[in-house]
Write a protein that holds these residues in place. Structure first.
Motif, PDB file in Angstrom:
ATOM      1  N   TYR A   1       0.595   2.559  -0.917  1.00 57.66           N
ATOM      2  CA  TYR A   1      -0.131   2.232   0.556  1.00 57.66           C
ATOM      3  C   TYR A   1       0.274   3.161   1.442  1.00 57.66           C
ATOM      4  CZ  TYR A   1      -0.535  -2.201  -2.141  1.00 57.66           C
ATOM      5  OH  TYR A   1      -1.224  -3.250  -3.112  1.00 57.66           O
ATOM      6  N   PRO A   2      -0.415   4.259   1.423  1.00 57.26           N
ATOM      7  CA  PRO A   2      -0.222   5.445   2.500  1.00 57.26           C
ATOM      8  C   PRO A   2      -0.090   4.848   3.811  1.00 57.26           C
ATOM      9  CG  PRO A   2      -2.138   5.817   1.045  1.00 57.26           C
ATOM     10  CD  PRO A   2      -1.981   4.566   0.894  1.00 57.26           C
ATOM     11  N   ALA A   3      -0.711   3.787   4.395  1.00 59.35           N
ATOM     12  CA  ALA A   3      -0.314   3.852   5.628  1.00 59.35           C
ATOM     13  C   ALA A   3       1.121   2.972   6.061  1.00 59.35           C
ATOM     14  CB  ALA A   3      -1.321   2.674   6.167  1.00 59.35           C
ATOM     15  N   LEU A   4       1.929   2.768   4.936  1.00 61.49           N
ATOM     16  CA  LEU A   4       3.112   1.937   5.260  1.00 61.49           C
ATOM     17  C   LEU A   4       4.093   3.072   5.708  1.00 61.49           C
ATOM     18  CD1 LEU A   4       3.812  -0.114   2.166  1.00 61.49           C
ATOM     19  CD2 LEU A   4       3.400  -1.136   4.413  1.00 61.49           C
ATOM     20  N   ASN A   5       4.916   2.655   6.884  1.00 59.08           N
ATOM     21  CA  ASN A   5       6.095   3.475   7.294  1.00 59.08           C
ATOM     22  C   ASN A   5       7.010   3.470   6.515  1.00 59.08           C
ATOM     23  OD1 ASN A   5       8.060   4.549   8.822  1.00 59.08           O
ATOM     24  ND2 ASN A   5       7.002   3.997  10.898  1.00 59.08           N
ATOM     25  N   VAL A   6       7.320   4.251   5.441  1.00 56.28           N
ATOM     26  CA  VAL A   6       8.424   4.101   4.518  1.00 56.28           C
ATOM     27  C   VAL A   6       9.790   4.171   4.953  1.00 56.28           C
ATOM     28  CG1 VAL A   6       9.162   4.662   2.328  1.00 56.28           C
ATOM     29  CG2 VAL A   6       6.725   5.273   2.957  1.00 56.28           C
ATOM     30  N   ASP A   7       9.947   4.804   5.897  1.00 54.88           N
ATOM     31  CA  ASP A   7      11.102   5.104   6.854  1.00 54.88           C
ATOM     32  C   ASP A   7      11.582   3.803   7.182  1.00 54.88           C
ATOM     33  OD1 ASP A   7      11.400   8.092   6.173  1.00 54.88           O
ATOM     34  OD2 ASP A   7      11.145   8.353   8.311  1.00 54.88           O
ATOM     35  N   LEU A   8      10.734   3.124   7.805  1.00 55.99           N
ATOM     36  CA  LEU A   8      11.012   1.970   8.522  1.00 55.99           C
ATOM     37  C   LEU A   8      11.419   0.752   7.635  1.00 55.99           C
ATOM     38  CD1 LEU A   8      11.226   0.102  10.906  1.00 55.99           C
ATOM     39  CD2 LEU A   8       8.881  -0.340  10.560  1.00 55.99           C
ATOM     40  N   LEU A   9      10.596   1.076   6.414  1.00 54.57           N
ATOM     41  CA  LEU A   9      10.820  -0.063   5.417  1.00 54.57           C
ATOM     42  C   LEU A   9      12.020  -0.029   4.591  1.00 54.57           C
ATOM     43  CD1 LEU A   9       9.718  -2.348   3.584  1.00 54.57           C
ATOM     44  CD2 LEU A   9       8.417  -0.505   2.183  1.00 54.57           C
TER      45      LEU A   9
ATOM     46  N   PRO B   1       6.164 -12.582   9.612  1.00 52.45           N
ATOM     47  CA  PRO B   1       5.916 -11.293   9.371  1.00 52.45           C
ATOM     48  C   PRO B   1       4.637 -10.737  10.179  1.00 52.45           C
ATOM     49  CG  PRO B   1       6.332 -12.280   7.371  1.00 52.45           C
ATOM     50  CD  PRO B   1       6.184 -13.397   8.380  1.00 52.45           C
ATOM     51  N   LYS B   2       4.573  -9.837  11.096  1.00 50.70           N
ATOM     52  CA  LYS B   2       3.407  -9.804  11.718  1.00 50.70           C
ATOM     53  C   LYS B   2       2.942  -8.121  11.449  1.00 50.70           C
ATOM     54  CE  LYS B   2       4.159 -13.038  15.390  1.00 50.70           C
ATOM     55  NZ  LYS B   2       4.421 -13.274  16.582  1.00 50.70           N
ATOM     56  N   THR B   3       3.825  -7.414  10.759  1.00 48.86           N
ATOM     57  CA  THR B   3       3.272  -6.025  10.427  1.00 48.86           C
ATOM     58  C   THR B   3       3.359  -5.706   8.836  1.00 48.86           C
ATOM     59  OG1 THR B   3       5.499  -5.193  10.466  1.00 48.86           O
ATOM     60  CG2 THR B   3       4.524  -5.257  12.442  1.00 48.86           C
ATOM     61  N   PRO B   4       2.655  -4.923   8.318  1.00 50.35           N
ATOM     62  CA  PRO B   4       2.504  -4.802   7.041  1.00 50.35           C
ATOM     63  C   PRO B   4       4.213  -4.393   6.308  1.00 50.35           C
ATOM     64  CG  PRO B   4       0.891  -3.509   7.976  1.00 50.35           C
ATOM     65  CD  PRO B   4       1.661  -3.911   9.110  1.00 50.35           C
ATOM     66  N   GLU B   5       4.784  -3.504   7.138  1.00 54.23           N
ATOM     67  CA  GLU B   5       6.129  -3.498   6.525  1.00 54.23           C
ATOM     68  C   GLU B   5       6.993  -4.606   6.489  1.00 54.23           C
ATOM     69  OE1 GLU B   5       4.457  -1.978   9.003  1.00 54.23           O
ATOM     70  OE2 GLU B   5       3.973   0.225   8.116  1.00 54.23           O
TER      71      GLU B   5
ATOM     72  N   VAL C   1       0.684  -7.302  14.843  1.00 56.24           N
ATOM     73  CA  VAL C   1       1.245  -6.149  15.587  1.00 56.24           C
ATOM     74  C   VAL C   1       0.944  -5.028  14.711  1.00 56.24           C
ATOM     75  CG1 VAL C   1       3.151  -5.152  16.530  1.00 56.24           C
ATOM     76  CG2 VAL C   1       2.999  -7.587  16.626  1.00 56.24           C
ATOM     77  N   LYS C   2       0.348  -3.989  15.523  1.00 57.40           N
ATOM     78  CA  LYS C   2       0.278  -2.497  14.950  1.00 57.40           C
ATOM     79  C   LYS C   2       1.568  -2.020  14.150  1.00 57.40           C
ATOM     80  CE  LYS C   2      -3.403   0.387  14.608  1.00 57.40           C
ATOM     81  NZ  LYS C   2      -3.825   0.042  13.489  1.00 57.40           N
ATOM     82  N   SER C   3       1.281  -1.370  13.222  1.00 59.45           N
ATOM     83  CA  SER C   3       2.445  -0.707  12.553  1.00 59.45           C
ATOM     84  C   SER C   3       3.189   0.261  13.453  1.00 59.45           C
ATOM     85  CB  SER C   3       2.064   0.183  11.146  1.00 59.45           C
ATOM     86  OG  SER C   3       1.759  -0.581  10.244  1.00 59.45           O
ATOM     87  N   LEU C   4       4.460   0.496  13.209  1.00 65.89           N
ATOM     88  CA  LEU C   4       5.073   1.472  13.983  1.00 65.89           C
ATOM     89  C   LEU C   4       4.463   2.679  13.429  1.00 65.89           C
ATOM     90  CD1 LEU C   4       7.696   2.440  15.818  1.00 65.89           C
ATOM     91  CD2 LEU C   4       8.773   2.540  13.565  1.00 65.89           C
ATOM     92  N   GLU C   5       4.191   3.675  14.202  1.00 66.97           N
ATOM     93  CA  GLU C   5       3.795   4.779  14.104  1.00 66.97           C
ATOM     94  C   GLU C   5       4.787   5.700  13.171  1.00 66.97           C
ATOM     95  OE1 GLU C   5       2.259   8.650  16.936  1.00 66.97           O
ATOM     96  OE2 GLU C   5       2.776   6.692  17.897  1.00 66.97           O
ATOM     97  N   LYS C   6       4.148   6.651  12.331  1.00 66.91           N
ATOM     98  CA  LYS C   6       5.192   7.433  11.566  1.00 66.91           C
ATOM     99  C   LYS C   6       5.922   8.614  12.302  1.00 66.91           C
ATOM    100  CE  LYS C   6       3.111   6.328   7.224  1.00 66.91           C
ATOM    101  NZ  LYS C   6       2.717   7.077   6.122  1.00 66.91           N
ATOM    102  N   PHE C   7       7.223   8.711  12.078  1.00 69.84           N
ATOM    103  CA  PHE C   7       7.806   9.837  12.618  1.00 69.84           C
ATOM    104  C   PHE C   7       7.436  11.033  12.222  1.00 69.84           C
ATOM    105  CE2 PHE C   7      11.158  13.064  12.875  1.00 69.84           C
ATOM    106  CZ  PHE C   7      11.426  13.095  14.112  1.00 69.84           C
ATOM    107  N   SER C   8       6.880  12.177  13.225  1.00 69.05           N
ATOM    108  CA  SER C   8       6.350  13.325  12.479  1.00 69.05           C
ATOM    109  C   SER C   8       6.973  14.230  13.160  1.00 69.05           C
ATOM    110  CB  SER C   8       4.927  13.242  12.882  1.00 69.05           C
ATOM    111  OG  SER C   8       4.707  12.836  14.324  1.00 69.05           O
ATOM    112  N   GLY C   9       8.475  14.531  13.117  1.00 74.00           N
ATOM    113  CA  GLY C   9       9.155  15.727  13.245  1.00 74.00           C
ATOM    114  C   GLY C   9       9.111  16.084  14.903  1.00 74.00           C
TER     115      GLY C   9
END
Lengths: 341, 341, 341, 341, 341, 341
Positions: A187-195, A286-290, B333-341
């Motif tokens: 699921y490339p859209a997932l924010n893995v850091d956050l998860l 839960p309101k976000t995919p993460e 709610v929109k996912s948290l944007e990924k961190f990109s340096g």
């Protein structure tokens, strides 16, 4: 006679009486009488993963000695162990003696196998946290492990249902992180850091609900846990770490993308929503995919652990069928044997 | 003017009117009147992934032609598309013309991107099935793909909620298999052969509830689906394949371990229990770790797909906040944007 | 001293101690110890309609003999029977002896009154089935009675709640058919053939959940029942009979009205929907009047039987008031006495 | 042009436009404006079994006349009737005229077929009541029919769900009595007198919730119904009749068995418990077999009537499949055709 | 040795054994045997606010005398009292003797403190009722107190949950009236007369569910309560008082505003709706502000009393934490100590 | 022509058309088209307590001017107002003009009556807070009013259900405090200081869910509210104020009784538990009397306000009967008129 853990004895006793030695902490020693007015003493005993009750009758040679025990005492219990269908594990023809300081220290460390497993899990968590790219989430996770790591490693994942042992939360957290890392590429859209950060913190409030002391195995009730619940305690803990770190890193974090306040809110959301539905105590759904992924990963690991534990503790109803162990939804059936050529 | 799919138009129209061409099948042409007694014709239009309604007023030049259309007709609709808050996607200043046979064939094949993705997923399923070690489960899966593969590839995973498009079930099934393969090493006790076969068959009853015809995009209601439900149809389908295969392989399967009847029962259990709880229509609750794992893998993928779809179709309430899309439990709610340096 | 059944003893003991003889099968003989470490042997005893537990203390003359009993043993128990408010029926001052082969055979046949009643019910079912006009439904019902009649006659209608005795399913089925035949003229649109066949098959999956062996009274747990549930087993049984019969009658059934596939689907629907709502385990809700009627007829007979049984087994709370017996919704009150001039 | 009832028109219009005459009462005439500010008049129209809405535009010749109508007016509406998918039954090219006194009287009597059916049902109730053996229950039932019979015959069984027409309660009550009389011989312990009286009175509170006036078809809301609910009103009505009768028959009833107070309480129980469970508004759950039987007989007849009605009013989804009509639990499927040789 | 009440003993025993005398009524004397066949006699004992069980072993000197006791006996029990974690309050080394007539009379009057409190509450109710302005509601309330006052003062507010003692309903009613009088000025639209009358009558049906006899402390089960429920009994009681009063005051009440029938219906509504929701047994939901206010005032006082009682009876889990006492929703935590400068 | 508020107009329009002037803010101006392709502009209009929608057709003289309006515009709308049964309040024959700066300022201040009421309520809150005896709770409350008082006074108590207007939270909070102060003397064990502080803070998280801007009447959606929910926001707000104050008062608070950490936890508990049950979003259930009292006081005031509002806005079904307004549980019935001699 073999030195065994309570769990090892319990498993063996499913097949009949077991003669063994076991090292335990005394949790409590309560004077009681039977309905027939016979006085006895009830000892609560615990080791790293399990607990049992020992009834000491007034005509037992150790009656007086046992009645004087407190939770400062660690003992070796030697005897014949039986599984009583109504009262659980029971000892007969038993003797006790105090542990030596070395034995007590060894007991408090827990069984080697468990220690090794939890060491692996604990290291894996540290490495995983190190690899988080977002500097804020990484700093937060590391601060938590630095400041609360010892307590974290002494905390159970639950009072009863699953991973209900010292360090159980570390095992559960590590396994959830492994699942997250495996699933994330799908699921490339997932924010893995956050998860990953959400996984580390999702049950951190349990450090005040289900932690065990350094020198013992008793999980007591805590007024803070009762009045707030572990979700709100977790939110407060994250906020308190965050405040300190964002003051220290005010400059460095100022212009990062996404903004730090967004990061904080999304992380709090993962904690607040991880029970999935209000009736299970989540103040927000839960309101976000993460948040949704975290909820399912948590449940998946917890339920599979309940099956693993249930197969050794649940009452057998027939060959390969076991009585229901709540919160599983029905009886348990043994897994289909794997095909092996 | 660009040739777009309905979904592409719907997305663009979130930001204002779109001028475009779209190729669609006519699902229905119904004569109607407004409350003010003005007659008009309502066209139901569909392409591979989406549908819309076109109202043709009696003073429109194409009124008569449109009124004569049937579900045998495939047309190009050219015009200006708007998103109406109450009625959804609407066309203005439009014209229509019949598709050429080549255009119709292209339309029925679906968009190239979707075709490619589903081809990848379909191939992945076939390879995964080939690698199943238990000869009975492998044979059963392959027999299913051989006999019902075409219909499988035309089936949606649901009528509304997720993967509700031709081939959606293939996408959902492949993704669930990927999750299972990733997770399995973390739970060595899991019978992966069984889990994979369970994933392939868990929704196979939907081939009679949510399949689409070869030359069209209409998902109709089916008396068999209504009277039995997809879980019972799935059980029946597996039984019918199993009977044939076990007759053909009576000798080879006789002494395998575990016994073939055990294999059959556990596979049926995974189908019957995959909704998890009776109130969601499961005639039996999950009683094995494989059944429990299948249930959560199914939900995890379905929910993440609902988020992905919801972000493009749900009504925005504020920046990064979207209205609830059932069966998700709250606003999005929109996912948290990924961190990109 | 009178030879009585367990149920007869239980009823008499509501009014005080009963001296009696009873013939029973030994279900199990389990060595146990009291909390005070006194060993004893717990015998599970059963006859055709009821069961009780006998505790044999180590100082009882029969202690050794009883400890050696297995479920191959059939015994006469003579003594004084009491109703203990917490532990239920208990025996005192008792003796045991093995049954003669004649006595054992008589016991296995069940009490004459029960045998006669179930014979009447069984014959009534056969006659009712003979009068079904649709040749497919009639053939299917007769095939079931031919092939599975013996097992059917050994099956209980439930594990606990109602008709929980060998042959209970025959009694319940016959009574449901009687209701259906009485009610049908009041609703001329009902398809009575379908309704009767549905009644015969609605619980046929219980032949694998609640059946008793030919030479005993023990209802064990069955992996097939656990993994599939009786509704799915019933669907599979009907399908398997249907396949055989429709192959044999392919020519004769080809052009009948309604088409045979419709008949099959509607019959399966009646089985699948008979619990009425998903939360009670129905994979599909009742969608035809016949399915709805079957659901209510099933409940009506089951609940009235629960009252009849409850009046003799429930704990009295006051004159004419009895404690709740689940799944009835509240306490029981004695019926209003009939007016008699 | 044919004179039809609203229900006859509604059924015919499922297959296309219908030209017909219909006699109706005006329920209301409300001045309105469209969103485009065009004024119109909305007429609510009703006959014995059904109702419709007629919109009268300001440019219609009858606009002024229609605007002046009140619920004292009875009219003939002649025109072309269509079924609008969103707004229901609509009339076009229509004219109106007042009914003659004879026509109005005929309309208020209801269609001959309905009248005959309700006459039969009403007579059957009276005969059944005459045959009750307990003199108290018989007297009570007869007193009710004498005092409240007219209102009873004008009452619907429900506002919407089933038998929602003048006299519907008589039809429902008679059918329930027929079921009770058919089933009673199968359960000899049932107190049939009590059951029949319970059926007569179970919904008698609806005489204040769902009754219609003598000279009209309007079911209005009633403050008494809102504040008490029909169950409590029913209890009060029975108590009030009982008080009068037991005063008049004090001597004759004094020594009857069972005692009169028992009879009264059990009858009140049947009324109070007939919804079966608290969540459906029963202040007490069924605690006697008669109360339980009444509950299921009530539901059985109500649900079968919902199917009968649903087949003619529900929206078709496909051949033989209809959209859900609450409170039925799912879509409707056409009954299996009867076998006919 | 001190004469204490059962409740006083129970409280003291939380801190260890208590030597005391207590005066009680014998509720029942039941001969029993232990599993080990040892006969004993179980005495149910009660005083004004509490109850306990005394087991008399066959070797106790008072065994024979105790076995002959009935509910006509009142005794003094002297001994050492312990709190057993499983069986509750137990006596050891005890003796008994019959009460003198004076002691019995004093016991039946209840403890002075309770008597004084209930006298205050009872007087407060009478005064409050006197101040009702609407002559119909005032007359009704006074008639109730005149006719049923004694029984009212002997009735508990519930069987278990709160105010479960003789006179508990008076305490609860008085406190609810106090709340109503305090709150009323904050909501000037509330009809206080109606609210106060509703409070007096809301649980009056409990006079037949939870009343105690004049000369004893036993709350038995009542067929009327079972068959009707206290809400319906309450409605009937109000109606019966109303009928009498409105006949006597026909002239005086004829032209009052609001009309008397409105007053009656609204009062009945307050009784019928006071449980708030159907699932808690209300046949109607609150539809007026007065009904809603009554519902919350009832709950507020009941829950606060449950806390007060729970703090003295609930099992302590840790310092200031107590085990859940249903129907409270979770564990209890001690109130925050008040600040005191 | 009179200047009225939207609510005043809405009330008057229940009795027919109203000619009036109203001052409003433009919330939004959205270009739309009817199904018949006629363009129009939809204006969202709001004043201090209410909102309405105005449709501006393209042939209206103000069409162009209105289409250019933004939420920076404040206008006077003069016309004839009607209550449309489907679309609510509508204006006809209307004109608009911009407000003068003075008029705009007056509008933003809200109606004098509301302003006065909220001023009274706000002052009452301040005084009540001043009288809190515990210095920590008093300081905390005052700090909140100092720091967040303006925002507090601009916040609604809910989005829809009750007190859904700017300042509604102040009104609700003041009324709850009044109830608490009235009730407290009746329950001397209650910690009133804690209860009052709990009331002040229980909904303080709504300052981020339901607040309105200083210069307008629009309640928008807030990401923080969505991700955390108002309960968790409230906990965080209290913690953040507490941290600051306890640093400033470290010395003074050190030895107070009860300890400050206890005070903090109990206050947080009141916020966390005020919804009463998990299914309504409380992360913890009420475990102290103060938490339970707060929960009921909150509900009591909210429900009574819903009745008050419902009587003016709900659709009348009959004289004195109104349609259900969720979340009230059923239809509304007019209160019983007060007796007046």
């Amino acid at each position: 006679m073999n030195l065994m853990t309570l769990t090892e004895i319990r498993r063996s006793a499913q097949n009949g009486a077991v003669s063994a030695r076991v090292h335990v902490q005394v949790e409590s020693a309560t004077p009681k009488v039977t309905r027939e007015q016979q006085p006895y003493c009830e000892l609560g005993l615990a080791d790293a993963c399990d607990r049992m009750t020992l009834r000491v009758w007034s005509d037992h040679p150790a009656y007086k000695a046992c009645s004087a025990l407190t939770d400062q005492n660690f003992i070796e219990l030697t005897g014949e162990f039986h599984q009583h269908s109504q009262y659980g594990l029971e000892a007969r023809k038993w003797t006790v003696r105090p542990l030596t300081p070395e034995e007590k220290a060894a007991l408090l460390e827990g069984p080697a196998e468990l220690r090794a497993r939890q060491k692996t899990d604990s290291d894996f968590i540290a490495q995983t946290v190190d690899a988080i790219m977002d500097p804020r989430l990484r700093a937060l996770c590391k601060a938590f492990l630095n400041e609360w790591g010892d307590r974290f490693r002494r905390t159970a994942a639950a009072r009863n249902y699953h991973h209900a042992r010292r360090g159980g939360l570390v095992e559960h957290t590590a396994q959830m992180m492994r699942i997250a890392l495996e699933i994330a590429p799908l699921y490339p859209a997932l924010n893995v850091d956050l998860l990953l950060a959400g996984i580390l913190f999702h049950d951190c409030g349990k450090l005040w609900e289900n932690s065990l002391p350094e020198a013992g195995f008793t999980m007591s009730y805590d007024e803070r846990g009762e009045l707030m619940g572990h979700i709100s305690i977790g939110l407060e803990l994250v906020n308190s770490l965050w405040r300190k770190l964002s003051a220290e890193n005010a400059e460095a974090w100022r212009n990062l993308v996404p903004p730090s306040e967004d990061v904080r809110l999304h992380l709090l959301h993962l904690i607040g929503a991880h029970h999935g539905e209000p009736q299970f105590g989540s103040p927000v759904s839960p309101k976000t995919p993460e948040a949704m992924a975290l909820h399912y990963i948590d449940n998946l690991d917890a339920r599979l652990e309940m099956f693993a534990a249930g197969y050794t503790t649940a009452k057998p109803l027939a060959a390969r069928i076991f009585d229901r162990v709540r919160p599983l939804p029905g009886n348990l059936v043994k897994s289909l044997e794997k095909f092996s050529g």
